[in-house]
Design a protein around this motif. Structure first.
Motif, PDB file in Angstrom:
ATOM      1  N   TYR A 115     -57.730 -27.145  -1.075  1.00 40.86           N
ATOM      2  CA  TYR A 115     -56.834 -26.850   0.039  1.00 40.86           C
ATOM      3  C   TYR A 115     -55.941 -25.659  -0.296  1.00 40.86           C
ATOM      4  CZ  TYR A 115     -57.820 -31.373   2.296  1.00 40.86           C
ATOM      5  OH  TYR A 115     -58.423 -32.435   2.930  1.00 40.86           O
ATOM      6  N   PRO A 116     -55.763 -24.738   0.633  1.00 42.19           N
ATOM      7  CA  PRO A 116     -54.762 -23.691   0.428  1.00 42.19           C
ATOM      8  C   PRO A 116     -53.370 -24.308   0.282  1.00 42.19           C
ATOM      9  CG  PRO A 116     -56.218 -23.121   2.242  1.00 42.19           C
ATOM     10  CD  PRO A 116     -56.503 -24.558   1.887  1.00 42.19           C
ATOM     11  N   SER A 117     -52.461 -23.537  -0.277  1.00 40.36           N
ATOM     12  CA  SER A 117     -51.099 -24.018  -0.447  1.00 40.36           C
ATOM     13  C   SER A 117     -50.129 -22.906  -0.094  1.00 40.36           C
ATOM     14  CB  SER A 117     -50.884 -24.499  -1.887  1.00 40.36           C
ATOM     15  OG  SER A 117     -49.577 -25.018  -2.052  1.00 40.36           O
ATOM     16  N   LEU A 118     -48.861 -23.156  -0.340  1.00 42.14           N
ATOM     17  CA  LEU A 118     -47.809 -22.181  -0.092  1.00 42.14           C
ATOM     18  C   LEU A 118     -47.148 -21.815  -1.406  1.00 42.14           C
ATOM     19  CD1 LEU A 118     -45.988 -23.944   2.885  1.00 42.14           C
ATOM     20  CD2 LEU A 118     -47.856 -22.307   3.033  1.00 42.14           C
ATOM     21  N   HIS A 119     -46.783 -20.549  -1.545  1.00 42.37           N
ATOM     22  CA  HIS A 119     -45.993 -20.158  -2.710  1.00 42.37           C
ATOM     23  C   HIS A 119     -44.550 -20.560  -2.419  1.00 42.37           C
ATOM     24  CE1 HIS A 119     -44.573 -17.123  -5.859  1.00 42.37           C
ATOM     25  NE2 HIS A 119     -45.250 -18.064  -6.469  1.00 42.37           N
TER      26      HIS A 119
END
Length: 418
Positions: free
Chosen positions: A187-191
């Motif tokens: 899954y993509p994530s957030l910085h």
């Protein structure tokens, strides 16, 4: 390890945000990161690719993006082949690469396998490219047939394949039936460190009662925010029609407070961006929503964070979106998300808990918008639960650790390496 990110166009979009975040994750784990791309405009990109965070090399931008106003896919494949050839045979010896992270266009994979210093190839599949033309006419299907064959054949040559959601995994397996490859879901994530810093700055500005989020948005406005590129498949029109319906449901004085801000990626080189922006202006006028709608083009990262901070509700209108990073951004800023009940958002949004998953019609969307406008307690509670969900299930640390393990496993001599 030296990791090269090979990406067609480092503009502003979900795929670009993913590769930049992946690069940040690997850099934090001690890897040496660089980018190779066909196009990079320092005024139309994420700031990490323009401020020196990562070295960016541009090759093949002189090659055409289209022929006779058509053949976009053919030209994109040609440009990416050129970049792969440069990475494989012409990159300086001192810049030899251990792992190449590529996405979107898989035709580069077999070229990379022929490189003098054979790097491991990691391919990240956002969504099968061939499905973008599944409903095309006969001539386009004939034109796409060899390109589609190449996509399936070349993806299978990667040392490792990742997909962005369980939804995309199912589509991948249904589309590429001749492949034995079973991708892993990452899954993509957030910085989140960046978002935390921006949130602190915005809280300080708010305390100082600085200027509103936009000149056409009064301070007491109830703001619905829609962030997505100006493309027809993103279905911004649904947000406009839902707002019109909301106006019919609310008393006049209440509706006067409502504002819809559509903030979309906009590239003058892309004809659809230009055309669709004009179409949305026309729809806004037809629905008599000129006083309630603001159309913004290509907001910066800072502007986007300011919009997320100031809004009360995030609308997400694409159908069958393979993942969608924007709902995560909204939830991290404690905003309830109203999205279509399809694709990746069904894995990120919990219906009636962190937002609403709706049918593809303005009645469903409008009802959710009405409920959030009327119930402040529900809106605040959903926002808090949304932030907790991102922290628990989509944390940047977990994303970085998982990606780092994948890259480490690709090292020669690793038991998991082919």
């Amino acid at each position: 390890m030296r990791v090269l990110f090979l990406h067609p166009d480092l503009g502003i979009g979900g795929a670009e945000r993913l590769v930049v975040d992946a690069a940040l994750a690997l850099k934090e784990r001690g890897h040496e990161i660089s980018f190779l791309t066909n196009h990079h405009d320092s005024l139309h990109c994420f700031k990490e690719t323009a401020d020196g965070t990562f070295p960016v090399c541009v090759v093949g931008d002189w090659l055409p993006r289209r022929l006779f106003g058509r053949f976009y896919a053919f030209c994109a494949y040609l440009r990416m082949l050129y970049a792969a050839c440069y990475a494989s045979f012409f990159m300086p010896q001192r810049e030899q690469i251990d792992v190449v992270f590529c996405d979107l266009i898989s035709v580069c994979v077999p070229v990379l396998r022929l490189a003098r210093h054979r790097p491991r190839v990691l391919f990240y599949c956002h969504f099968p490219d061939q499905l973008l033309s599944a409903r095309a006419g006969l001539l386009k299907r004939l034109y796409r047939a060899p390109i589609n064959w190449l996509e399936e054949r070349t993806i299978g040559m990667a040392d490792k394949v990742l997909v962005n959601s369980k939804f995309t995994l199912r589509v991948f397996q249904d589309t590429f039936r001749r492949l034995n490859t079973v991708p892993d879901v990452l899954y993509p994530s957030l910085h989140t460190q960046y978002f935390d810093k921006m949130e602190q700055k915005l809280e300080q500005r708010s305390a100082l009662l600085e200027e509103p989020v936009h000149a056409r948005v009064p301070r007491n406005s109830f703001i619905f925010l829609d962030i997505n590129r100006y493309e027809r498949k993103k279905n911004h029109a649904l947000a406009l029609h839902s707002l019109r319906l909301l106006g019919n449901m609310l008393p006049t004085l209440d509706f006067k407070r409502c504002r819809l801000i559509i903030a979309g990626g906009y590239d003058t080189r892309c004809l659809e961006n230009v055309e669709h922006y004009a179409e949305l202006e026309k729809i806004t006028a037809e629905l008599k929503l000129q006083d309630h709608v603001v159309l913004l083009r290509s907001p910066t990262d800072e502007e986007k964070c300011s919009l997320l901070y100031a809004c009360h509700c995030l609308l997400y209108t694409p159908e069958n979106e393979h993942f969608g990073i924007v709902p995560l951004e909204g939830m991290y800023f404690c905003k309830p998300v109203v999205a279509l009940n399809s694709g990746g958002p069904t894995e990120t949004i919990v219906h009636t808990s962190t937002g609403f998953l709706c049918d593809k019609e303005e009645q469903s969307f409008g009802a959710a918008m009405y409920q959030l406008f009327r119930d402040d307690q529900l809106r605040i509670k959903m926002g808090e639960l949304g932030r907790k969900r991102v922290q628990q299930k989509f944390s940047f640390e977990a994303f970085a650790d998982r990606l780092n393990n994948v890259v480490q496993d690709l090292q020669p001599g690793s038991k998991k390496t082919k």
